[in-house]
Motif scaffolding. Structure first.
Motif, PDB file in Angstrom:
ATOM      1  N   ARG A 498       0.825  -1.214   0.000  1.00 46.68           N
ATOM      2  CA  ARG A 498       0.000   0.000   0.000  1.00 46.68           C
ATOM      3  C   ARG A 498       0.862   1.267   0.000  1.00 46.68           C
ATOM      4  N   HIS A 499       2.025   1.190   0.624  1.00 46.31           N
ATOM      5  CA  HIS A 499       2.886   2.372   0.675  1.00 46.31           C
ATOM      6  C   HIS A 499       3.756   2.495  -0.574  1.00 46.31           C
ATOM      7  N   ILE A 500       4.389   1.410  -0.998  1.00 48.68           N
ATOM      8  CA  ILE A 500       5.318   1.453  -2.127  1.00 48.68           C
ATOM      9  C   ILE A 500       4.578   1.562  -3.460  1.00 48.68           C
ATOM     10  N   ASN A 501       3.542   0.755  -3.633  1.00 48.99           N
ATOM     11  CA  ASN A 501       2.854   0.720  -4.922  1.00 48.99           C
ATOM     12  C   ASN A 501       1.712   1.738  -5.017  1.00 48.99           C
ATOM     13  N   ALA A 502       0.952   1.880  -3.919  1.00 42.39           N
ATOM     14  CA  ALA A 502      -0.195   2.798  -3.946  1.00 42.39           C
ATOM     15  C   ALA A 502       0.129   4.149  -3.315  1.00 42.39           C
ATOM     16  N   HIS A 503       1.340   4.297  -2.767  1.00 37.04           N
ATOM     17  CA  HIS A 503       1.812   5.564  -2.194  1.00 37.04           C
ATOM     18  C   HIS A 503       0.926   6.062  -1.050  1.00 37.04           C
ATOM     19  N   GLU A 504       0.393   5.143  -0.271  1.00 38.75           N
ATOM     20  CA  GLU A 504      -0.414   5.544   0.877  1.00 38.75           C
ATOM     21  C   GLU A 504       0.481   6.096   1.977  1.00 38.75           C
ATOM     22  N   SER A 505       0.006   7.128   2.642  1.00 42.70           N
ATOM     23  CA  SER A 505       0.773   7.813   3.678  1.00 42.70           C
ATOM     24  C   SER A 505       0.646   7.110   5.020  1.00 42.70           C
ATOM     25  N   PHE A 506       1.422   7.603   5.973  1.00 41.01           N
ATOM     26  CA  PHE A 506       1.347   7.106   7.351  1.00 41.01           C
ATOM     27  C   PHE A 506      -0.080   7.224   7.883  1.00 41.01           C
ATOM     28  N   GLU A 507      -0.694   8.402   7.682  1.00 42.46           N
ATOM     29  CA  GLU A 507      -2.051   8.614   8.195  1.00 42.46           C
ATOM     30  C   GLU A 507      -3.054   7.668   7.533  1.00 42.46           C
ATOM     31  N   GLN A 508      -2.924   7.490   6.235  1.00 43.60           N
ATOM     32  CA  GLN A 508      -3.862   6.615   5.521  1.00 43.60           C
ATOM     33  C   GLN A 508      -3.762   5.171   6.007  1.00 43.60           C
ATOM     34  N   LEU A 509      -2.544   4.714   6.250  1.00 42.09           N
ATOM     35  CA  LEU A 509      -2.368   3.347   6.728  1.00 42.09           C
ATOM     36  C   LEU A 509      -2.926   3.179   8.142  1.00 42.09           C
ATOM     37  N   CYS A 510      -2.721   4.182   8.981  1.00 46.26           N
ATOM     38  CA  CYS A 510      -3.283   4.113  10.340  1.00 46.26           C
ATOM     39  C   CYS A 510      -4.802   4.142  10.299  1.00 46.26           C
ATOM     40  N   GLN A 511      -5.344   4.964   9.413  1.00 45.44           N
ATOM     41  CA  GLN A 511      -6.799   5.016   9.265  1.00 45.44           C
ATOM     42  C   GLN A 511      -7.361   3.701   8.735  1.00 45.44           C
ATOM     43  N   ALA A 512      -6.522   2.955   7.999  1.00 50.78           N
ATOM     44  CA  ALA A 512      -6.954   1.652   7.479  1.00 50.78           C
ATOM     45  C   ALA A 512      -6.924   0.565   8.540  1.00 50.78           C
ATOM     46  N   GLY A 513      -6.413   0.892   9.744  1.00 49.88           N
ATOM     47  CA  GLY A 513      -6.454  -0.060  10.848  1.00 49.88           C
ATOM     48  C   GLY A 513      -5.129  -0.638  11.270  1.00 49.88           C
ATOM     49  N   PHE A 514      -4.036  -0.212  10.638  1.00 45.85           N
ATOM     50  CA  PHE A 514      -2.726  -0.728  11.032  1.00 45.85           C
ATOM     51  C   PHE A 514      -2.221   0.025  12.262  1.00 45.85           C
ATOM     52  N   GLU A 515      -1.515  -0.716  13.122  1.00 48.18           N
ATOM     53  CA  GLU A 515      -0.984  -0.119  14.342  1.00 48.18           C
ATOM     54  C   GLU A 515       0.057   0.954  14.010  1.00 48.18           C
ATOM     55  N   PRO A 516      -0.083   2.169  14.547  1.00 42.83           N
ATOM     56  CA  PRO A 516       0.870   3.236  14.238  1.00 42.83           C
ATOM     57  C   PRO A 516       2.315   2.865  14.546  1.00 42.83           C
ATOM     58  N   THR A 517       2.557   2.138  15.644  1.00 42.12           N
ATOM     59  CA  THR A 517       3.934   1.761  15.975  1.00 42.12           C
ATOM     60  C   THR A 517       4.520   0.818  14.931  1.00 42.12           C
ATOM     61  N   VAL A 518       3.668  -0.067  14.390  1.00 43.52           N
ATOM     62  CA  VAL A 518       4.130  -1.000  13.360  1.00 43.52           C
ATOM     63  C   VAL A 518       4.420  -0.242  12.071  1.00 43.52           C
ATOM     64  N   VAL A 519       3.526   0.654  11.686  1.00 45.70           N
ATOM     65  CA  VAL A 519       3.718   1.434  10.462  1.00 45.70           C
ATOM     66  C   VAL A 519       4.975   2.287  10.571  1.00 45.70           C
ATOM     67  N   LYS A 521       7.608   1.791  12.405  1.00 46.90           N
ATOM     68  CA  LYS A 521       8.793   0.930  12.352  1.00 46.90           C
ATOM     69  C   LYS A 521       9.115   0.544  10.910  1.00 46.90           C
ATOM     70  N   ILE A 522       8.099   0.167  10.159  1.00 42.08           N
ATOM     71  CA  ILE A 522       8.319  -0.253   8.770  1.00 42.08           C
ATOM     72  C   ILE A 522       8.810   0.913   7.924  1.00 42.08           C
ATOM     73  N   PHE A 523       8.228   2.088   8.128  1.00 43.93           N
ATOM     74  CA  PHE A 523       8.668   3.264   7.384  1.00 43.93           C
ATOM     75  C   PHE A 523      10.136   3.573   7.668  1.00 43.93           C
ATOM     76  N   ASN A 524      10.513   3.486   8.938  1.00 46.05           N
ATOM     77  CA  ASN A 524      11.905   3.746   9.309  1.00 46.05           C
ATOM     78  C   ASN A 524      12.855   2.731   8.684  1.00 46.05           C
ATOM     79  N   LEU A 525      12.473   1.449   8.743  1.00 46.98           N
ATOM     80  CA  LEU A 525      13.305   0.403   8.156  1.00 46.98           C
ATOM     81  C   LEU A 525      13.434   0.588   6.652  1.00 46.98           C
ATOM     82  N   LEU A 526      12.332   0.933   6.005  1.00 47.22           N
ATOM     83  CA  LEU A 526      12.333   1.133   4.552  1.00 47.22           C
ATOM     84  C   LEU A 526      13.297   2.251   4.166  1.00 47.22           C
TER      85      LEU A 526
END
Length: 565
Positions: A498-519, A521-526
């Motif tokens: 969703r982030h790499i291919n669809a360019h969804e932002s941090f806020e969009q992913l959190c609104q989709a139900g993903f845990e902010p701490t997980v998102v 972490k993944i953004f930082n690792l990426l």
């Protein structure tokens, strides 16, 4: 009038052999009384030629060979050949020096030359770097034969020229729509010569797009696409024909060269073929076929006859071994087992069972003694510190060195076995398991690796069942599993997609139900792993956004995770 599609696999820069392929298929077409033969975009030089186009002698060689071809073709056939032509007014008008062209060759002459209008500059494409867009309407008239007064008017488009139909896309990406302008000039038929790179689901997308276009404009379209692997790009073929009602009436094979003939009824202005049911390949079959073709052609075109890879007993190396066996033959694949003191007995056994199932060659090189030597040498520096990432990475780098030594000594192509999920978050070792000449599955997410292996086992066990059921692990320390460091792959892969291919932002992913701490972490690792990806081996592109020439991220950056300040 008989028209033939030549779905060819050119080698970039091999002008002589590419020309011979075209000549051979033209002679075959003449035996079938074909009047017009279609070849793919840039069929004479291969696509994409990239900076070979900067060398004047390369372009001159194309010009000479095109003239030779025109004289070699039998006089009763007309052939459309994809090539590069000089822009004679470039220096005067301040334009690009070349055109991406299609030449009409007939009766010993270059009758007409057509230039591509729409030059893509997104993702893997950089045609604006070399080419000036065409400006004149691309169409020609062709008689049934040299003595006939029956004439067909054919519109010529080159790949991207058909990808700007706003009725299908609900937007325009370019100001001009070549198809619309051709239809307004009362053509009877549109041909499209393409070199359209593959990604999963793209064959289906192409057919839907051209079905829509042919129906909306009430014109039949013949689409011919290149096949083969050229560096990281894979071309799937899947050439096809749609009638004026938007029905598919003919299709060529996927992932291999093909030759198809159809008839155009001059009196009715139609292709008198019955509609056929378009049945796309199962996703796993499509993806596996693409990876096999990509590896096979990369090895062949780079003149490798054998490949080598490390076998860990894990699912990634198992899949790469299976792809390699299919691509170049099991007897040409060497799998090297390099167990350490942390390698489990079942992993060694799993790797051995895989070797047996595939029938590949194998060898065991234990690395325990080498690890001890490294420990002794580094003891003045590491003594008194905790065992950590540096020590874990040493194991991967030892293995990478051994594989590179064997590859150098015996002329093997070393295959890197890391997947896209690992590449995204940096769960890989630079100068270790990232070593290689080709990263076969570096654009395949971990969850898709599992689905591919399950698909391979649909009839018989190819990938040992224990490899499919055990938790993934790098086995670089006792009782290690991937989920110690990463979220479950189902979650990781969806966030990455969703982030790499669809360019969804941090806020969009959190609104989709993903845990902010997980998102977070993944953004930082990426972001932190970008320096690794830019030193990684070439990877085969099979998704809409691969970590390759179409991914242009800075390494030194301070990009925030959130769009909010």
């Amino acid at each position: 009038m008989k028209i033939a599609i030549a779905q060819l696999n050119p080698t970039i820069g091999d002008i002589t052999n590419n020309a011979q392929k075209i000549l051979d298929v033209a002679q075959k077409a003449v035996k079938e009384n074909v009047r017009l033969l279609l070849t793919p975009e840039l069929s004479l030089c291969g696509y994409p030629p990239r900076d070979l186009l900067l060398y004047p002698n390369f372009v001159e060689s194309l010009t000479i060979k095109l003239q030779e071809l025109a004289q070699q073709f039998p006089p009763q056939i007309a052939v459309l050949v994809g090539t590069v032509t000089p822009n004679e007014t470039a220096k005067i008008k301040g334009e690009k020096p070349l055109f991406n062209s299609v030449a009409l060759l007939e009766n010993g002459e270059i009758k007409q030359v057509f230039h591509k209008w729409l030059l893509p500059t997104y993702d893997v494409f950089d045609e604006d770097r070399y080419f000036e867009p065409g400006k004149e309407l691309n169409c020609f008239q062709l008689s049934l034969n040299h003595h006939s007064e029956e004439i067909i008017k054919i519109g010529v488009t080159i790949c991207e020229d058909l990808w700007n139909d706003e009725k299908f896309w609900k937007k325009r990406s370019y100001q001009q729509n070549p198809l619309e302008e051709l239809v307004n000039s009362n053509i009877n038929l549109v041909v499209n010569l393409s070199a359209s790179p593959y990604h999963l689901h793209k064959p289906k997308l192409r057919t839907q797009m051209l079905q829509s276009s042919s129906y909306n404009y009430q014109v039949p379209i013949i689409y011919v696409n290149q096949i083969g692997g050229n560096d990281d790009l894979i071309f799937d073929g899947n050439s096809f024909v749609v009638n004026e009602k938007g029905n598919i009436v003919l299709e060529a094979n996927s992932f291999r060269e093909d030759f198809k003939i159809l008839e155009f009824d001059l009196k009715q202005g139609k292709i008198p073929l019955k509609p056929i049911n378009y049945l796309p390949l199962v996703e796993e079959e499509e993806l596996f076929s693409a990876l096999v073709l990509g590896l096979r052609d990369y090895a062949k075109k780079c003149r490798f006859t054998k490949v080598i890879l490390g076998l860990s007993g894990g699912i990634d190396s198992a899949l790469v071994a299976a792809i390699a066996s299919e691509a170049i033959g099991a007897k040409n694949v060497l799998g090297v087992l390099m167990p350490s003191p942390y390698s489990s007995e079942h992993s060694i056994k799993d790797a051995e069972n895989l070797v047996k199932n595939l029938g590949i060659n194998s060898h065991i090189l234990p690395i325990g003694n080498i690890m001890n030597t490294y420990d002794q040498i580094l003891d003045p520096f590491f003594s008194g510190t905790e065992f950590g990432t540096a020590e874990e990475n040493l194991q991967a780098r030892i293995r990478g060195n051994l594989l590179m030594a064997l590859a150098n000594k015996f002329g093997y192509l070393l295959l890197s076995t890391g997947n896209k999920s690992e590449m995204a978050v940096g769960y890989c070792t630079l100068y270790g398991d990232m070593n290689g000449g080709l990263a076969v599955i570096a654009d395949v997410p971990k969850t898709r690796v599992f689905s591919l292996c399950h698909w391979l086992n649909r009839h018989e066990e190819i990938i040992p069942n224990n490899i499919l059921t055990k938790p993934p692990s790098a086995e670089l320390k006792p009782d290690q599993i991937d989920q110690d460091s990463l979220p479950p792959y189902e979650i990781l892969d969806e966030i990455l997609e969703r982030h790499i291919n669809a360019h969804e932002s941090f806020e969009q992913l959190c609104q989709a139900g993903f845990e902010p701490t997980v998102v977070r972490k993944i953004f930082n690792l990426l972001r932190r792993a970008e320096f690794k990806r830019q030193q990684a081996p070439l990877s085969l592109k099979v998704t809409t956004q691969a970590f390759g020439r179409g991914w242009r991220m800075p390494i030194a950056s301070a990009t925030g995770l959130s769009s909010k300040p």
